[in-house]
Design an enzyme around this catalytic site. Structure first.
Site, short mmCIF file in Angstrom:
data_model
loop_
_atom_site.label_atom_id
_atom_site.label_comp_id
_atom_site.label_asym_id
_atom_site.label_seq_id
_atom_site.Cartn_x
_atom_site.Cartn_y
_atom_site.Cartn_z
N GLY A 291 0.82 -1.21 0.00
CA GLY A 291 0.00 0.00 0.00
C GLY A 291 0.86 1.26 0.00
O GLY A 291 2.09 1.18 -0.09
N ILE B 255 3.45 -2.17 4.00
CA ILE B 255 3.38 -3.43 3.25
C ILE B 255 2.75 -4.45 4.19
O ILE B 255 3.27 -4.69 5.28
CB ILE B 255 4.78 -3.93 2.82
CG1 ILE B 255 5.47 -2.89 1.93
CG2 ILE B 255 4.67 -5.28 2.11
CD1 ILE B 255 6.93 -3.23 1.60
N GLY C 231 -7.27 1.01 -9.04
CA GLY C 231 -6.21 0.56 -8.13
C GLY C 231 -6.24 -0.96 -7.97
O GLY C 231 -7.31 -1.54 -7.75
N LEU C 232 -5.08 -1.58 -8.09
CA LEU C 232 -5.06 -3.05 -8.08
C LEU C 232 -5.42 -3.63 -6.72
O LEU C 232 -5.90 -4.76 -6.63
CB LEU C 232 -3.68 -3.55 -8.56
CG LEU C 232 -3.44 -3.34 -10.06
CD1 LEU C 232 -1.99 -3.68 -10.42
CD2 LEU C 232 -4.40 -4.16 -10.90
N ASP C 233 -5.22 -2.85 -5.65
CA ASP C 233 -5.66 -3.33 -4.33
C ASP C 233 -7.19 -3.37 -4.27
O ASP C 233 -7.79 -4.30 -3.73
CB ASP C 233 -5.06 -2.51 -3.19
CG ASP C 233 -5.31 -1.01 -3.32
OD1 ASP C 233 -5.78 -0.53 -4.38
OD2 ASP C 233 -5.00 -0.29 -2.34
N ASP D 25 -12.65 -0.38 2.12
CA ASP D 25 -11.26 -0.59 2.51
C ASP D 25 -10.74 0.70 3.15
O ASP D 25 -10.67 1.75 2.50
CB ASP D 25 -10.44 -0.96 1.27
CG ASP D 25 -9.02 -1.40 1.61
OD1 ASP D 25 -8.54 -1.11 2.73
OD2 ASP D 25 -8.38 -2.01 0.75
N THR E 243 -4.72 4.17 4.06
CA THR E 243 -4.21 5.51 3.79
C THR E 243 -5.31 6.34 3.12
O THR E 243 -5.59 7.47 3.50
CB THR E 243 -2.98 5.44 2.87
OG1 THR E 243 -2.03 4.58 3.48
CG2 THR E 243 -2.40 6.81 2.64
N1 LIG Z 1 4.87 -0.07 12.38
C1 LIG Z 1 3.80 -0.86 12.34
N2 LIG Z 1 3.92 -2.16 12.51
C2 LIG Z 1 2.85 -2.97 12.46
N3 LIG Z 1 1.62 -2.54 12.18
C3 LIG Z 1 1.43 -1.26 11.99
C4 LIG Z 1 2.51 -0.35 12.06
N4 LIG Z 1 2.04 0.86 11.82
C5 LIG Z 1 0.72 0.71 11.60
N5 LIG Z 1 0.35 -0.56 11.71
C6 LIG Z 1 -0.99 -1.09 11.46
O1 LIG Z 1 -0.99 -1.68 10.17
C7 LIG Z 1 -2.20 -1.48 9.48
C8 LIG Z 1 -1.96 -0.82 8.14
O2 LIG Z 1 -2.96 -1.20 7.25
P1 LIG Z 1 -3.62 -0.23 6.21
O3 LIG Z 1 -4.66 -1.00 5.50
O4 LIG Z 1 -4.05 1.01 6.92
O5 LIG Z 1 -2.39 0.05 5.27
P2 LIG Z 1 -1.89 1.35 4.53
O6 LIG Z 1 -0.66 0.95 3.80
O7 LIG Z 1 -1.84 2.52 5.44
O8 LIG Z 1 -3.04 1.66 3.57
P3 LIG Z 1 -3.17 1.34 2.04
O9 LIG Z 1 -2.92 -0.11 1.86
O10 LIG Z 1 -4.58 1.72 1.76
O11 LIG Z 1 -2.21 2.23 1.36
C9 LIG Z 1 -3.01 -0.65 10.44
O12 LIG Z 1 -3.84 -1.54 11.16
C10 LIG Z 1 -2.02 -0.01 11.38
O13 LIG Z 1 -2.58 0.24 12.64
C1 LIG Z 2 -7.04 4.53 -3.92
C2 LIG Z 2 -5.79 3.79 -3.52
C3 LIG Z 2 -4.72 4.78 -3.10
C4 LIG Z 2 -6.16 2.91 -2.30
O1 LIG Z 2 -5.06 2.21 -1.85
C5 LIG Z 2 -5.29 2.87 -4.66
O2 LIG Z 2 -6.27 1.94 -4.98
C6 LIG Z 2 -4.90 3.64 -5.90
O3 LIG Z 2 -3.86 4.21 -5.98
N1 LIG Z 2 -5.81 3.63 -6.93
C7 LIG Z 2 -5.61 4.29 -8.20
C8 LIG Z 2 -6.72 5.23 -8.51
C9 LIG Z 2 -8.08 4.57 -8.68
O4 LIG Z 2 -8.33 3.47 -8.13
O5 LIG Z 2 -8.91 5.16 -9.38
K LIG Z 3 -5.20 -0.93 0.87
#
Ligand SMILES: Nc1ncnc2c1ncn2[C@@H]1O[C@H](COP(=O)(O)OP(=O)(O)OP(=O)(O)O)[C@@H](O)[C@H]1O
Ligand SMILES: CC(C)(CO)[C@@H](O)C(=O)NCCC(=O)O
Ligand SMILES: [K+]
Length: 249
Positions: free
Chosen positions: A8, A12, A100-102, A122, A125
């Site tokens: 993400g 990760i 977004g692939l996630d 979801d 971030t």
């Molecule tokens: N240093 C850390 N070590 C372990 N877990 C953590 C740490 N910091 C944050 N976390 C927890 O890890 C999770 C992160 O998952 P989240 O889905 O929010 O990922 P992200 O990378 O912020 O978001 P995205 O995938 O949308 O970009 C949260 O539950 C957060 O509380």
């Molecule tokens: C929206 C996020 C940032 C969520 O992780 C990701 O899925 C992303 O970068 N998507 C690209 C833009 C879109 O999904 O339209």
């Molecule tokens: K995500």
């Protein structure tokens, strides 16, 4: 053993499973490639045969991570690519490769688990919402800032909003109208998040009637769980989709 990664924007998310059994040997969240390598090296008797990943990072960042995994563990990672259809789901974007692939992995995973219409929320971030109908058509979705981003924007763009993380945590133990800056901001952002997800439920009702499954995933899912009693919390939803996108041949 198979290493699965969801890369993400901030963290990760990783897990190691036993091939063929889906038994989880280890899992976690790390902030960097190096931390991931260190965490994996600490697993006793680790024998990675395969690695599959989904990334919303830049190609350069993703390639760097893949190269590092190859050097340290001898695996050649397989990466999710954009697709118009997968696992019975049709990508609803006008340009499917822009979704977004996630999000794509989470909706493919959601549709597999629901076997019908679903709403996938979801909370990471960014916060995303996606709707899939009973025929597997992704009808579209929404993206908005996650709670950290909301509060950080407030702190960054105002002069008199200043408080520390500990105070922030304490402020969220209730949601009465705030009587200090920290309470007002923290509770305000939480209510925005909760209001957003409730609106998504209304929208899904409008689109699908009564029969749809709500999935909640991402690190901040706990923040809205109470206002969505009907939601299934599935922290590994992206990995359900990942196994469909990158099966072991
Ligand atoms: N240093 C850390 N070590 C372990 N877990 C953590 C740490 N910091 C944050 N976390 C927890 O890890 C999770 C992160 O998952 P989240 O889905 O929010 O990922 P992200 O990378 O912020 O978001 P995205 O995938 O949308 O970009 C949260 O539950 C957060 O509380
Ligand atoms: C929206 C996020 C940032 C969520 O992780 C990701 O899925 C992303 O970068 N998507 C690209 C833009 C879109 O999904 O339209
Ligand atoms: K995500």
């Amino acid at each position: 053993m198979i290493l699965e990664l969801d890369c993400g924007n901030t963290f990760i998310k990783w897990r190691v499973i036993e091939a063929g059994h889906d038994r989880v040997i280890g899992s976690g969240v790390v902030g960097s490639d190096d931390e991931l390598v260190a965490r994996l090296k600490a697993i006793p008797r680790l024998q990675l045969r395969h690695c599959r990943l989904v990334s919303v990072r830049t190609d350069e960042e993703t390639e760097r991570l893949m190269a590092s995994l190859q050097v340290h563990f001898g695996v050649v990672p397989v990466m999710v690519r954009p697709a118009e259809r997968l696992g019975g789901v049709t990508n609803g974007y006008e340009q499917h490769q822009r979704l977004g692939l996630d999000r794509w992995m989470a909706i493919v995973g959601g549709y597999r688990l629901a076997r019908g219409a679903c709403l996938v929320l979801d909370l990471g971030t960014a916060v995303t919402s996606d709707l899939v109908n009973s025929d597997g058509a992704h009808v579209g979705g929404f993206i908005c800032p996650g709670i950290s981003m909301m509060r950080n924007q407030l702190r960054t763009h105002t002069r008199r909003i200043r408080y520390d993380d500990l105070a922030a945590e304490r402020a969220l133990q209730a949601i009465e109208p705030g009587r200090s800056t920290v309470e007002a901001v923290e509770r305000g952002c939480l209510l925005m998040l909760q209001g957003f997800v409730k609106t998504q439920i209304d929208m899904a009702h409008h689109a699908f009637g009564e029969s749809f499954t709500v999935f909640l995933t991402g690190g901040d899912a706990v923040l809205v769980q109470d206002v969505l009693p009907e939601a299934k919390v599935v922290p590994d939803l992206v990995f359900v989709g990942l196994a469909i996108a990158c099966p072991l041949s």
